[in-house]
Design an enzyme around this catalytic site. Structure first.
Site, PDB file in Angstrom:
ATOM      1  CG  ASN A  65       7.576  -3.568   2.466  1.00 23.47           C
ATOM      2  OD1 ASN A  65       7.265  -2.585   3.139  1.00 23.47           O
ATOM      3  ND2 ASN A  65       7.692  -3.492   1.169  1.00 23.47           N
ATOM      4  N   GLY A  66      10.787  -4.129   1.761  1.00 20.39           N
ATOM      5  CA  GLY A  66      11.923  -3.211   1.851  1.00 20.39           C
ATOM      6  C   GLY A  66      13.059  -3.594   0.935  1.00 20.39           C
ATOM      7  CG  ASP A  67      16.215  -1.649   0.574  1.00 17.49           C
ATOM      8  OD1 ASP A  67      15.536  -0.640   0.308  1.00 17.49           O
ATOM      9  OD2 ASP A  67      17.177  -1.633   1.363  1.00 17.49           O
ATOM     10  CD  GLN A 107      -1.832   0.055   5.199  1.00 18.98           C
ATOM     11  OE1 GLN A 107      -1.619   1.165   4.741  1.00 18.98           O
ATOM     12  NE2 GLN A 107      -0.866  -0.811   5.465  1.00 18.98           N
ATOM     13  N   PRO A 128       0.842  -1.203   0.000  1.00 22.14           N
ATOM     14  CG  PRO A 128       0.024  -1.027   2.184  1.00 22.14           C
ATOM     15  CD  PRO A 128       0.762  -1.946   1.269  1.00 22.14           C
ATOM     16  NE  ARG A 184      11.303   3.110  -1.355  1.00 19.68           N
ATOM     17  CZ  ARG A 184      12.613   3.156  -1.064  1.00 19.68           C
ATOM     18  NH1 ARG A 184      13.350   4.165  -1.483  1.00 19.68           N
ATOM     19  NH2 ARG A 184      13.173   2.201  -0.347  1.00 19.68           N
ATOM     20  CB  CYS A 205       2.064   5.416   7.619  1.00 16.57           C
ATOM     21  SG  CYS A 205       2.211   6.994   6.733  1.00 16.57           S
TER      22      CYS A 205
END
Length: 324
Positions: A200-202, A70, A16, A225, A100
C-alpha cells in the site's frame, strides 16, 4: 489469491479510508472489479457500547462481497469483544487498524501509535484472533518515525499471533501522506513472513501497480487515494495483469455520469442533506483535471439540493461534449 479460507477473485483491493469508503463508494468500486472492499475504520469501544452510528457504518450489501471490516482500538478486552460481535456480521474478513496517523486516533494509543508498543500490539492481535471466527488481517505503517521503523518486527509478531494477511503502507506515521512511500519495507516484510503481504502507498496508475509488484513481490495491492474519483483503477490494473494491455483513461462523460450515479447512491444511503455535502469532495475528485473543473467544483460546493447538483453536472457534461 486466498486469505485464510476466503477466496478472492483478484488481488487489487480498496484501502479503508475514514470518511471515504462508505457503502456508496464501495458499491461504485465493486462495479469496477475491486477484489476486496474495506469499510471505514470502526471504533471497537463504540461497537461494544452498541453505538447506533457505528452500527450504521457496518451495513453491507449482498453485491459487495468479499468485504473486510476494519476495527481500531488498543485495549485487548474491547478489541476481543468487538471481534466477537463482528462474528454476527456478513463480512468475510476482520481487519485491525495499526496504521491510522490521525491525531485524534493516536492520542489514545490507537492506530499507528500501537506500533510503538509491540507487547500491547501482540495482546491486541491475539485477543482479536482468539475471538474471531473469520480470518483476521492487519494493516500497519513502516513505523512511527524514521527513528522507530519496526514494521518487520510487528509483521513477525502478527504472523505468530495468527494473523492471516498483512497490509503495509510504506510511510511512517510522522510522514502522514507526504514524501514517497518506501516500497523496500514492503519487500523486506515479504521476505520475513509467510502469510500474504498486501502493498500500500503511491499506487495511482496501472504502471505504479506493476512496479510495486515487480519491486516488492507482494501478493496483492491496496489502493487508497489512487481510487478517489478514480474507481476505474481497479479494472484497469486487473485488465493489464491479465492481458498486458493498458485500457484508456475514462473520458469526461463517464466520469461525470459516475459522479451522478455515486451521488444518487449516497442520497439513498444517507439522505439528501448529508449526501450532497459529503459528496462535494468526491465530485471534486471525479472532476480533477477536466476543463473548467475548479469553477464547477466551487459552484457545486454552494449547492444544497440533489436535483441542482445533478443539473449542474449534466450541463457541464453537455458543454464538455460540445466543446470536444
Amino acid at each position: 489469491m486466498k486469505i485464510g479460507n476466503v477466496e478472492l477473485q483478484n488481488k487489487v483491493f480498496l484501502s479503508p479510508m475514514a470518511g471515504v469508503t462508505d457503502l456508496p463508494f464501495r458499491l461504485i468500486c465493486k462495479e469496477h472489479n475491486c477484489g476486496m472492499l474495506y469499510t471505514e475504520m470502526i471504533n471497537a469501544k463504540a461497537l461494544c457500547y452498541d453505538d447506533e452510528n457505528t452500527k450504521k457504518m457496518l451495513k453491507i450489501e449482498d453485491e459487495e462481497h468479499p468485504v473486510a471490516v476494519q476495527i481500531f482500538g488498543s485495549d485487548p478486552q474491547y478489541m476481543g469483544r468487538a471481534a466477537e460481535i463482528m462474528n454476527q456480521y456478513p463480512n468475510e474478513i476482520l481487519d485491525i487498524n495499526m496504521g491510522c496517523p490521525a491525531p485524534k486516533v493516536v492520542k489514545n494509543g490507537d492506530g499507528s501509535a500501537l506500533m510503538k508498543n509491540p507487547k500491547l500490539a501482540e495482546e491486541v492481535l491475539k485477543a482479536v484472533v482468539k475471538n474471531s471466527t473469520k480470518p483476521v488481517t492487519l494493516k500497519i505503517r513502516k513505523g512511527w518515525d524514521d527513528d522507530n521503523v519496526n514494521a518487520v518486527e510487528i509483521a513477525k509478531i502478527a504472523e505468530a499471533s495468527g494473523i492471516s494477511a498483512l497490509a503495509i503502507h510504506g510511510r511512517t506515521r510522522e510522514q502522514y501522506y507526504s514524501g514517497k512511500a518506501d516500497w523496500d519495507i514492503i519487500a523486506k516484510i515479504k521476505e520475513s513472513i509467510n502469510i500474504p503481504v498486501i502493498g500500500n502507498g503511491d499506487v495511482f496508475t496501472v504502471e505504479d501497480a506493476k512496479n510495486m509488484i515487480d519491486k516488492t513481490n507482494c501478493d496483492a495491492i491496496m489502493i487508497g487515494r489512487g481510487a478517489q474519483g478514480n474507481p476505474w483503477i481497479f479494472e484497469r490494473i486487473n485488465h493489464y495483469m491479465q492481458t498486458g494491455e493498458v485500457l484508456p483513461e475514462p473520458g469526461c462523460e463517464e466520469k461525470i455520469s459516475t459522479a451522478i450515479k455515486h451521488l444518487g447512491l449516497a442520497v439513498e444511503e444517507h439522505g439528501e442533506y448529508i449526501a450532497v455535502r459529503e459528496m462535494r469532495k468526491h465530485i471534486a475528485w471525479y472532476l480533477k483535471g477536466l476543463r473548467n473543473s475548479a469553477r464547477i467544483r466551487d459552484e457545486v460546493n454552494k449547492i444544497e439540493s440533489y436535483e441542482e447538483v445533478v443539473a449542474k453536472l449534466n450541463n457541464y457534461k453537455a458543454d464538455a461534449l460540445t466543446l470536444g
